[in-house]
Design a protein around this motif. Structure first.
Motif, mmCIF file in Angstrom:
data_model
loop_
_atom_site.group_PDB
_atom_site.id
_atom_site.type_symbol
_atom_site.label_atom_id
_atom_site.label_comp_id
_atom_site.label_asym_id
_atom_site.label_seq_id
_atom_site.Cartn_x
_atom_site.Cartn_y
_atom_site.Cartn_z
ATOM 1 N N LEU A 150 0.921 -1.062 0.096
ATOM 2 C CA LEU A 150 -0.050 0.076 -0.020
ATOM 3 C C LEU A 150 1.022 1.085 -0.042
ATOM 4 C CD1 LEU A 150 -3.068 0.962 0.264
ATOM 5 C CD2 LEU A 150 -2.679 1.127 2.539
ATOM 6 N N ALA A 151 1.891 1.336 0.762
ATOM 7 C CA ALA A 151 2.808 2.411 0.813
ATOM 8 C C ALA A 151 4.327 1.809 1.384
ATOM 9 C CB ALA A 151 2.544 3.294 1.757
ATOM 10 N N VAL A 152 5.065 2.471 1.080
ATOM 11 C CA VAL A 152 6.578 2.254 1.473
ATOM 12 C C VAL A 152 7.198 2.928 2.359
ATOM 13 C CG1 VAL A 152 8.834 1.666 0.751
ATOM 14 C CG2 VAL A 152 6.995 0.759 -0.677
ATOM 15 N N LEU A 153 7.631 2.425 3.626
ATOM 16 C CA LEU A 153 8.404 3.930 4.368
ATOM 17 C C LEU A 153 10.138 3.410 4.059
ATOM 18 C CD1 LEU A 153 6.671 3.066 7.642
ATOM 19 C CD2 LEU A 153 6.317 4.935 5.907
ATOM 20 N N LEU A 154 10.513 4.562 3.671
ATOM 21 C CA LEU A 154 12.082 4.025 3.089
ATOM 22 C C LEU A 154 13.186 4.919 3.904
ATOM 23 C CD1 LEU A 154 14.184 2.706 1.137
ATOM 24 C CD2 LEU A 154 13.429 4.838 -0.258
ATOM 25 N N CYS A 155 14.095 4.414 4.616
ATOM 26 C CA CYS A 155 15.218 5.192 4.917
ATOM 27 C C CYS A 155 16.290 4.894 3.897
ATOM 28 C CB CYS A 155 15.674 4.527 6.356
ATOM 29 S SG CYS A 155 17.057 5.471 7.139
ATOM 30 N N PRO A 156 16.580 5.520 2.850
ATOM 31 C CA PRO A 156 17.344 5.254 1.846
ATOM 32 C C PRO A 156 18.780 5.051 1.879
ATOM 33 C CG PRO A 156 16.730 7.655 1.707
ATOM 34 C CD PRO A 156 16.034 7.018 3.016
ATOM 35 N N THR A 157 19.367 4.434 1.029
ATOM 36 C CA THR A 157 20.776 4.407 1.010
ATOM 37 C C THR A 157 21.438 5.858 0.596
ATOM 38 O OG1 THR A 157 21.265 3.985 -1.231
ATOM 39 C CG2 THR A 157 20.870 1.953 0.255
ATOM 40 N N TRP A 158 22.490 6.107 0.745
ATOM 41 C CA TRP A 158 23.164 7.331 0.317
ATOM 42 C C TRP A 158 23.112 7.656 -1.162
ATOM 43 C CZ3 TRP A 158 22.238 10.694 3.727
ATOM 44 C CH2 TRP A 158 22.379 10.393 5.302
ATOM 45 N N GLU A 159 23.122 6.921 -1.956
ATOM 46 C CA GLU A 159 23.117 6.970 -3.178
ATOM 47 C C GLU A 159 21.712 7.116 -3.852
ATOM 48 O OE1 GLU A 159 26.169 3.863 -5.060
ATOM 49 O OE2 GLU A 159 24.919 3.172 -3.307
ATOM 50 N N THR A 160 20.840 6.995 -3.292
ATOM 51 C CA THR A 160 19.518 7.188 -3.680
ATOM 52 C C THR A 160 19.035 8.662 -4.068
ATOM 53 O OG1 THR A 160 18.811 5.434 -2.112
ATOM 54 C CG2 THR A 160 16.999 6.720 -3.081
ATOM 55 N N THR A 161 18.594 8.706 -5.364
ATOM 56 C CA THR A 161 18.093 9.888 -5.703
ATOM 57 C C THR A 161 16.631 9.670 -6.158
ATOM 58 O OG1 THR A 161 18.385 9.455 -8.087
ATOM 59 C CG2 THR A 161 20.178 10.257 -6.965
ATOM 60 N N ALA A 162 15.928 11.054 -6.369
ATOM 61 C CA ALA A 162 14.486 11.118 -6.724
ATOM 62 C C ALA A 162 14.232 9.987 -7.853
ATOM 63 C CB ALA A 162 14.049 12.531 -7.105
ATOM 64 N N SER A 188 30.499 8.023 8.545
ATOM 65 C CA SER A 188 30.967 7.767 7.213
ATOM 66 C C SER A 188 31.101 8.902 6.481
ATOM 67 C CB SER A 188 30.262 6.537 6.706
ATOM 68 O OG SER A 188 29.248 7.048 5.857
ATOM 69 N N GLN A 189 31.850 8.759 5.490
ATOM 70 C CA GLN A 189 32.014 10.045 4.389
ATOM 71 C C GLN A 189 30.832 10.344 3.841
ATOM 72 O OE1 GLN A 189 35.718 8.275 2.839
ATOM 73 N NE2 GLN A 189 36.803 10.278 3.059
ATOM 74 N N HIS A 190 30.069 9.386 3.402
ATOM 75 C CA HIS A 190 28.958 9.587 2.666
ATOM 76 C C HIS A 190 27.734 10.226 2.983
ATOM 77 C CE1 HIS A 190 31.227 7.431 -0.177
ATOM 78 N NE2 HIS A 190 31.440 6.473 0.272
ATOM 79 N N SER A 191 27.939 10.029 4.462
ATOM 80 C CA SER A 191 26.635 10.547 5.181
ATOM 81 C C SER A 191 26.177 11.957 5.303
ATOM 82 C CB SER A 191 26.850 10.112 6.786
ATOM 83 O OG SER A 191 25.904 10.690 7.646
ATOM 84 N N ARG A 192 25.000 12.385 4.761
ATOM 85 C CA ARG A 192 24.616 13.879 4.720
ATOM 86 C C ARG A 192 24.458 14.027 6.129
ATOM 87 N NH1 ARG A 192 21.613 12.404 0.514
ATOM 88 N NH2 ARG A 192 22.307 12.831 -1.519
ATOM 89 N N LEU A 193 23.803 13.251 7.031
ATOM 90 C CA LEU A 193 23.650 13.571 8.330
ATOM 91 C C LEU A 193 24.701 14.092 9.034
ATOM 92 C CD1 LEU A 193 21.089 10.927 10.000
ATOM 93 C CD2 LEU A 193 20.519 12.922 8.334
ATOM 94 N N ARG A 194 25.804 13.227 8.892
ATOM 95 C CA ARG A 194 27.246 13.665 9.484
ATOM 96 C C ARG A 194 27.624 14.880 9.042
ATOM 97 N NH1 ARG A 194 32.747 13.462 8.840
ATOM 98 N NH2 ARG A 194 33.938 12.484 10.502
ATOM 99 N N ARG A 195 27.503 15.231 7.815
ATOM 100 C CA ARG A 195 27.674 16.520 7.304
ATOM 101 C C ARG A 195 26.961 17.592 8.030
ATOM 102 N NH1 ARG A 195 27.136 16.215 1.171
ATOM 103 N NH2 ARG A 195 27.826 13.806 1.465
ATOM 104 N N GLN A 196 25.674 17.490 8.242
ATOM 105 C CA GLN A 196 24.825 18.308 8.849
ATOM 106 C C GLN A 196 25.287 18.637 10.333
ATOM 107 O OE1 GLN A 196 21.015 16.509 8.575
ATOM 108 N NE2 GLN A 196 20.868 17.178 6.445
#
Lengths: 336, 336
Positions: free
Chosen positions: B121-133, B189-197
């Motif tokens: 019915l729907a998806v709840l997603l915590c996406p990998t860092w490479e994921t784009t729209a 990790s280096q790819h983490s946007r959270l970390r950058r914030q």
DNA sequence: TTGTAGGCGTTATCAC
DNA sequence: GTGATAACGCCTACAA
């Protein structure tokens, strides 16, 4: 939002019948010529066709959904385990419906009902302590149920577990041989059968070494680092002759080590600590934790293998597997 | 193994039509007289009827399965979160199909495909860092997708996250005000946007206080206690002017505190440590851990509320929610 | 308020 | 090897 393509659409595009498309989809060997097969695959590609599991399940009365019902998702041991089980199941083409009973029999039963509503092919269950064979009878004939970690009182169900007694016996014996005479047992709840098994190993190791164990050295505590820390703190804030802790689980051991270090005691040389589980963090802790491990991925593989075997032979008698722990002797128990 | 009863069986027993049974099952108010209704319920009871979600989904083209796709099941933060989300979903009558991408975009995509096959019915997603729209476009119109924790680069998707920047800024500022001048940032990790914030908050807090931050004080490490311990160990085995650690996650902070205690340093008075997440164990650790918390059950509720809102209004513009962290000042950062 | 009948998308069973 | 057709169990107009 255009409508999803169906087998009928694919059949029309490829100029074949829906039966042929179905044969291609289910990889029925030899039923379809290479050429036809390719045309069908092209159609699937062209129409962006997505298989509808729901329809297939309804018609064939055989889903690819496995119910995974567990009693706790806060202990890393269980979450590491379900992660591995999940991965194994995916490998075999299954999807997992997850449910967490939170040690509540009623929720567990309602989740088993949920699995039935969804036509789960089978259920993997780590049951609450109150669960008896009767509680499972309602589902067993429809969806085979594999229990793991926690035995229910009977042998009517497949079960994969761990040799709790032996591992605790070995850990304790080694501590005794190292000269420890005041060994506490920390962790677990009163209802836990696993705890009883591990505790029995602890007791028997004492008796076989001709040492009387002390009931005052046995402590309950919740399955968390903080609970382990708090219990240990209470223990060592007063004078005590205890020189080593056999912890019911690794998380409890982590907490215990934290408390000991906070109190300025040297873990390993001054107080020995051992765990149970073999969590990933055990090795890299300071000091590294002595623990009884059944590799979690090995455990998960056994569970899923048992599942596959059961699906192949529904009528075979239930099987009970006990996996042997390997004890990693590390610095937290500082052996000579 | 007798066959399961169907609506037809129930209808026959109760001497009504299948339509009436269906009306009773879906609780359509007023469509059925109390008396008929009771007879149908009796029939359900007598025949041990179980609703078949599969058939209902096929017919109504509307399942009650929610896909939950996450990138990691080894960090307690995520497992506590999915446990709560799972509970919330159950409350609303949904079942959860769980999948773990292990930070691998390809697996993630194949899991999204799996959800489509199962008519989620729907998806709840915590996406990998490479994921784009673009990666999500293929499913979005069929099954609404709610992303959480990790933003994808665009605003085309509902998102529920945390004010990482502000919390890190506040933590660091307080440490500076307490007199700390050499504050390390550990974890992620280096790819983490959270970390950058979070790192940006750390940097800006320095600059706003007129202090130059030191790039040599910034460390990467994996999201585990052992990784945090090992990194901290390397840091303090040599002489260093560092007096406080802003840890990227609570698990890293636990590891850091373990290493510090092992080295005989007093956490709190000698070295301040702060975390991020608000894990259950943070409070009961010795010393208790200062951490930036968004209560996990509150977070889970927001996610599921967003899901319900989206299901009600599929055409509403995507919404972005940032939840504000509450910082618990505890003994690990020993403030005056 | 209740009943009738058709169809959701797939697979199974036959024919050919 | 391939195709026609009837289910699977439920939902939902629409008719009564």
């Amino acid at each position: 939002m255009t409508k999803r393509a169906t087998v009928a659409d694919v059949a029309a595009w490829a100029k074949v019948s829906t039966a042929t498309v179905s044969n291609v989809l289910s990889n029925r060997s030899g039923r379809v010529s290479t050429k036809t097969r390719q045309r069908v695959l092209d159609a699937i590609e062209a129409l962006d066709y997505t298989y509808n599991e729901t329809a297939a399940t309804l018609r064939s009365n055989k889903s690819n959904i496995i119910g995974l019902v567990i009693h706790d998702l806060s202990n890393p041991y269980y979450t590491e385990l379900i992660a591995k089980i999940n991965r194994e199941l995916v490998k075999h083409g299954f999807a997992t419906i997850l449910a967490c009973s939170d040690e509540n029999l009623e929720s567990q039963q309602s989740y088993l009902h949920l699995m039935k509503r969804h036509n789960a092919l089978a259920v993997l269950l780590c049951p609450t302590w109150e669960t008896t064979a009767e509680h499972l009878n309602a589902w067993r004939d429809l969806s085979p149920t594999i229990t793991f970690l926690r035995p229910i009182g009977s042998h009517e169900c497949d079960f994969i577990g761990i040799d709790n007694y032996q591992a605790a016996y070995d850990l304790t014996t080694r501590l005794i041989n190292d000269g420890h005479r005041h060994i506490a047992f920390i962790g677990g709840s009163q209802h836990s059968r696993l705890r009883r098994q591990r505790l029995q190993g602890w007791k028997d190791a004492h008796e076989d070494a001709g040492i009387t164990w002390n009931d005052a050295y046995v402590y309950y505590c919740a399955s968390s680092m903080s609970a382990g820390a708090e219990t240990t703190m209470r223990l060592f804030q007063q004078d005590t002759p205890i020189t080593s802790l056999v912890c019911y689980q690794d998380v409890v051991a982590f907490g215990a080590m934290n408390a000991l270090q906070y109190l300025g005691k040297k873990v390993g040389s001054e107080i020995a600590v051992t765990g149970f589980d073999g969590l990933n963090d055990a090795k890299g802790w300071f000091p590294s934790l002595t623990t009884a491990e059944v590799q979690i991925n090995v455990f998960a593989e056994h569970i899923v293998e048992r599942l596959l075997a059961r699906l192949n032979k529904p009528e075979d008698p239930p099987s009970v597997t006990l996996l042997h722990s390997h004890i990693h002797w590390r610095n937290s128990s500082n052996h000579k």
